[in-house]
Enzyme design. Structure first.
Site, PDB file in Angstrom:
ATOM      1  N   ASP A 204      -8.805  66.463  -3.610  1.00 28.78           N
ATOM      2  CA  ASP A 204      -7.224  65.368  -2.698  1.00 28.78           C
ATOM      3  C   ASP A 204      -7.769  64.039  -1.852  1.00 28.78           C
ATOM      4  O   ASP A 204      -6.878  64.009  -1.203  1.00 28.78           O
ATOM      5  CB  ASP A 204      -7.052  65.719  -1.499  1.00 28.78           C
ATOM      6  N   HIS A 411     -35.195  72.844  -5.403  1.00 31.49           N
ATOM      7  CA  HIS A 411     -34.695  71.805  -6.587  1.00 31.49           C
ATOM      8  C   HIS A 411     -34.082  70.470  -5.463  1.00 31.49           C
ATOM      9  O   HIS A 411     -33.549  69.716  -5.823  1.00 31.49           O
ATOM     10  CB  HIS A 411     -33.117  72.284  -7.141  1.00 31.49           C
TER      11      HIS A 411
END
Ligand code: NAG
Ligand code: NAG
Ligand code: NAG
Ligand code: NAG
Ligand code: NAG
Length: 485
Positions: A204, A411
């Site tokens: 949004d 990661h």
């Protein structure tokens, strides 16, 4: 980018300025007289303006300057709320009270907040067992994310920018496209010889997620990841939107504009960050981007943001990244690339900053990484106050977890200093700053007097939890790491 003025031109300009000063002294009496006349004239003109013009004198500025000025003075009053989020691989346990909400929960929350639009920048999509040819119960979170996103694609404006990946599974993207999402591939290989490696969500034009997690079920349950979600923050979201629109643009044109149209420009960068309240704490924030050819006017390049955050550090620099290499990884011929490495050694030597690197170790780690890490770790000597330390983080795997391809690894891609938190999407080797698309969020809350923990202190706690855990192993100049990872 600022161009450096050659030294001789500086001297020249200085000489001319001195010359004109002398003349000015001679003419000073004359000037005073002129100034008086000018004052009278100015006063008369101002009076005339006030009497004849009902509107503000701003209207005399060219429109673009006026709007830039107005945009600049407007301060952001959004009630921005930032939350660090993590994926902790199944079975990993820490003896620590430091925990953060999961990335899975953050993505679900973001989707349930969505009322009009969802924009996602992504590397590749493998959210289901089908995509990876596995039968793992821990894929269910990824499958849930895909299901919800497909539902939203039928209702809202969902746009997905993804790297053009030959040979990567297309099933998720086909499902989303067929459900009504607008999917656009970005051929980074053709554009820059890189990949679109960015990972962020925009909801949004108001809420964002940015971090290390790929659109991969393993990123939710089998790979260690870190990101940030910022809710209710349209000021920051509309700046991230500009980076998304750049991917969307080149996905269509298949060429990189130079210069970028002004709609991609930003006012917010390392020199003039966006000022906003984050969790009610006054903060300076900006988004950096790579590669340089994707940075429109005003945008700080990702490498420059990393180097400036390091330069700003006075006590410590903690770095957690998967790969760290003072080289390029994918270019031919291979190149030495030591911008970051040099800055770390410089900070350790000149400012006695304590440097810690937490690097990932798994079967796919590039072997050449280890000699370079040992070299950094050897910059450690108490008598000379040199303190660079390196540890390897290894995510253990039981026999069935070992069967999951490309999983069980840390990661993370972040850095925290005594001042600032940097949350990125790139591995740390040359390619990621020269040709690969990535982006990062830099949060500066130095000087905060708020009792609430800063993002910096939360990120530091994550780093320290991992650094002191049973999963990290120090490496030294003499470590034998032959069969380590
Ligand atoms: C995406 O969906 C449209 C219909 O909305 C269809 O025409 C198009 O072929 C689809 N593209 C892919 C790559 O599946
Ligand atoms: C965002 O703002 C809305 C409206 O003020 C509020 O209801 C909601 O709880 C906020 N979201 C978060 C995550 O703070
Ligand atoms: C953080 O903010 C302080 C205070 O405004 C500033 O001096 C410093 O340069 C900033 N640090 C970075 C890395 O932007
Ligand atoms: C980071 O580097 C590794 C090793 O080169 C590579 O396999 C991986 O794809 C990179 N990260 C991501 C998320 O792709
Ligand atoms: C947690 O602490 C216990 C007891 O001190 C130790 O045996 C174990 O290895 C620690 N685990 C981790 C993950 O650090």
């Amino acid at each position: 980018m600022k161009t450096d003025i050659p030294y001789n031109q500086l001297v020249d300009a200085e000489g001319r300025r001195q010359e004109s000063c002398r003349r000015a002294q001679l003419a000073s009496k004359c000037l005073i007289a002129l100034a008086c006349v000018a004052c009278v004239l100015l006063a008369a003109m101002t009076l005339y303006n006030i009497l004849t013009l009902p509107t503000s004198s701003y209207h005399h500025h060219p429109a673009s300057i006026t709007s830039r000025l107005q945009e600049k003075v407007e301060s952001c009053s959004d009630p921005c709320k930032i939350v660090l989020v993590e994926s902790i691989p199944e079975g990993l346990e820490f003896n620590s009270s430091t925990t953060n909400p999961s990335i899975f929960q953050a993505w679900i929350n973001l989707m349930s907040e969505a009322r009009s639009s969802v924009d996602i920048a992504s590397f590749y999509w493998t959210l289901t067992n089908e995509d990876t040819g596995t039968q793992e119960p821990t894929a269910s979170q990824g499958e849930e994310v895909l299901k919800r996103l497909a539902e939203l694609s039928g209702k809202l404006n969902v746009r997905i920018a993804v790297d053009t990946q030959e040979g990567k599974p297309q099933a998720d993207l086909k499902l989303l496209n067929d459900s009504g999402a607008d999917v656009r591939t970005v051929n980074m290989r053709a554009l820059t010889s890189g990949v679109l490696h960015t990972k962020f969500w925009l909801i949004d034009k108001k809420h964002i997620y940015i971090g290390s997690a790929n659109m991969d079920w393993r990123s939710l349950t089998q790979v260690k990841e870190l990101g940030a979600v910022v809710y209710n923050c349209s000021c920051l979201a509309s700046d991230l939107e500009k980076i998304f629109e750049a991917y969307w643009f080149v996905g269509k044109t298949e060429s990189i504009p130079s210069p970028w149209p002004s709609s991609f420009s930003t006012l917010y960068n390392k020199d003039t960050p966006l000022q906003l309240p984050l969790n009610s704490t006054p903060s300076s924030v900006y988004l950096s981007s790579s590669p340089p050819s994707f940075c429109a006017d005003g945008r700080t390049q990702d490498l420059q943001s990393i180097l400036s955050v390091m330069e700003d550090a006075e006590k410590f620099i903690y770095i957690a990244v998967m790969n760290y290499l003072p080289t390029t990884e994918f270019s031919h011929p291979k190149r030495y690339w030591a911008d970051i490495d040099t800055q770390l050694r410089r900070s350790a030597y000149e400012k006695k900053v304590h440097v810690r690197l937490l690097i990932s170790c798994w079967q796919h780690s590039p072997p050449v990484m280890l000699p370079f890490l040992k070299s950094l770790a050897s910059v450690h000597d108490f008598r000379n106050n040199l303190d660079i330390q390196v540890r390897l983080f290894m995510v253990p795997a039981d026999p069935s977890q070992k069967e999951i391809p490309f999983a069980r690894v840390n990661h993370n891609k972040y850095m925290v200093t005594d001042k600032v938190a940097y949350i990125g999407t790139s591995n740390w080797s040359g390619d990621y700053f020269l040709s690969t698309a990535g982006s990062a969020l830099v949060v500066n809350q130095t000087g905060s007097r708020s009792p609430d923990p800063t993002v910096q202190s939360q990120l530091k706690a994550v780093f320290e939890r991992d650094w002191h855990s049973a999963y990290s192993t120090p490496i030294t100049h003499s470590s034998n790491l032959k069969h380590f990872c």
